[in-house]
Design an enzyme around this catalytic site. Structure first.
Site, PDB file in Angstrom:
ATOM      1  N   ASP A  27       4.636  -4.216  -5.097  1.00  0.00           N
ATOM      2  CA  ASP A  27       4.662  -5.101  -3.930  1.00  0.00           C
ATOM      3  C   ASP A  27       6.354  -4.956  -4.125  1.00  0.00           C
ATOM      4  OD1 ASP A  27       2.448  -5.848  -2.992  1.00  0.00           O
ATOM      5  OD2 ASP A  27       1.944  -7.314  -4.383  1.00  0.00           O
ATOM      6  N   ARG A  41      -1.553 -10.648  -8.986  1.00  0.00           N
ATOM      7  CA  ARG A  41      -1.521 -11.736  -8.086  1.00  0.00           C
ATOM      8  C   ARG A  41      -2.603 -12.734  -8.319  1.00  0.00           C
ATOM      9  NH1 ARG A  41       0.152  -9.961  -2.498  1.00  0.00           N
ATOM     10  NH2 ARG A  41      -1.007  -8.025  -3.186  1.00  0.00           N
ATOM     11  N   ASP A  97       1.755 -15.177  -4.407  1.00  0.00           N
ATOM     12  CA  ASP A  97       3.077 -14.992  -5.146  1.00  0.00           C
ATOM     13  C   ASP A  97       4.090 -15.720  -4.611  1.00  0.00           C
ATOM     14  OD1 ASP A  97       3.971 -13.395  -3.010  1.00  0.00           O
ATOM     15  OD2 ASP A  97       3.608 -11.544  -3.761  1.00  0.00           O
ATOM     16  N   TYR A 113       1.948  -4.618 -17.570  1.00  0.00           N
ATOM     17  CA  TYR A 113       2.743  -5.451 -16.837  1.00  0.00           C
ATOM     18  C   TYR A 113       3.341  -6.540 -17.648  1.00  0.00           C
ATOM     19  CZ  TYR A 113       0.609  -3.567 -12.651  1.00  0.00           C
ATOM     20  OH  TYR A 113      -0.019  -2.485 -11.872  1.00  0.00           O
TER      21      TYR A 113
END
Length: 296
Positions: free
Chosen positions: A40, A182, A82, A68
């Site tokens: 994103d 997310r 988000d 991550y």
């Protein structure tokens, strides 16, 4: 002939993955560029870019483990799960204990069925889910199996934003391809009754590719631009797949995309001859058949 290989990019915040591809096309002087595993615009970190014949490998490189670091805010929901979306509810999260948070995280580890965020890039009848959601349509996505091998809290910060008590959790996640961080934030907030969304996301690894070998954002955006060095196809194959060295007759057959009468150590397996990556093959009974042929 266009140079072929993999470029690992540390994607800057605010850039789409498509913008990174466009920039790499200009840096490398070729249109034959693609990427594996969309990030994103808000997110930063490892984006694997394929150049030339390496674009045929991208779908296989994406089917691997990813790592991550992220920050989850408990106490607020947003329409996008988000920080880029508007807040839709703000229940607050001031009274949560660390034990309660850990208990809510535990069911989100391991093999789970996850419903992706409605603003994901998943296609519904040929159209991206996010496009439908942004038009106000009621988007319902099916759950899909994913594996979350690590989901741990490193840090907790209690704060207040717009009069709402919130908790920011710095977390690390290792997961299978197709996992939405997310959605983990959303589901954690739902389990705690507080709401939750992602405020920061950085991908630190895709398979064997990490930030330590990534092109820094300032080199991506440099003017005048430099020409980044690619990771060669043979090195990519040895890093990411089981591999076999073929003899000359087998290499010739692979060049024509023919099956091989032999067993393979993996699905897929990289086939090389003289240090050159020829193809990816998969087992099919007592023979091997092509998945992606890069020569011929």
């Amino acid at each position: 002939m266009t140079e072929s290989g993999i470029l690992v990019v540390d994607k800057p915040s605010g850039w789409t993955s498509h913008q990174v591809v466009g920039r790499c096309r200009r840096l490398l002087g070729t249109r034959k560029v693609g990427h594996a595993g969309t990030l994103d615009p808000m997110a930063t970190g490892v984006l694997v870019v394929g150049v030339g014949r390496a674009t045929r490998l991208l779908g296989h490189l994406a089917l691997t483990r990813k790592s991550y670091s992220a920050t989850i805010r408990l106490g607020q929901n947003t329409i996008t799960d988000d920080a880029e979306g508007e807040i839709t509810s703000a229940a607050g999260a001031g009274a949560l204990t660390d034990a309660a948070i850990e208990a809510a995280i535990e069911p989100l580890r391991g093999a789970i069925v996850q419903v992706p965020s409605t603003v994901s890039a998943i296609k519904i009848n040929g159209e991206r889910s996010y496009a439908r959601a942004r038009r106000g349509e009621d988007v319902v996505l099916a759950g899909r199996p994913v594996t979350v091998s690590q989901f741990d809290v490193l840090h907790r910060r209690d704060a207040e934003t717009d009069g709402t008590p919130v908790i920011d959790l710095d977390v690390v996640v290792d997961c299978s391809s197709g996992t939405y961080i997310r959605a983990l934030a959303r589901d954690l907030g739902a389990a705690l009754g507080t709401g939750g969304h992602l405020t920061a996301l950085r991908r630190t690894r895709v398979g064997s590719f990490g930030l330590d070998e990534a092109l820094p954002p300032d080199e991506l955006t440099a003017d005048p631009p430099g020409r980044p060095e690619l990771i060669g196809l043979d090195a990519v194959a040895r890093q990411n797949f089981p591999y076999l060295e073929l003899d000359a007759d087998e290499a010739r057959a692979v060049g024509y995309g023919r099956p091989l009468p032999r067993s393979l150590p993996g699905d897929p397996t990289a086939l090389l001859h003289g240090g050159e990556l020829l193809a990816l093959y998969r087992p099919d009974g007592d023979r091997a058949v092509p998945v992606a042929v890069l020569v011929g």
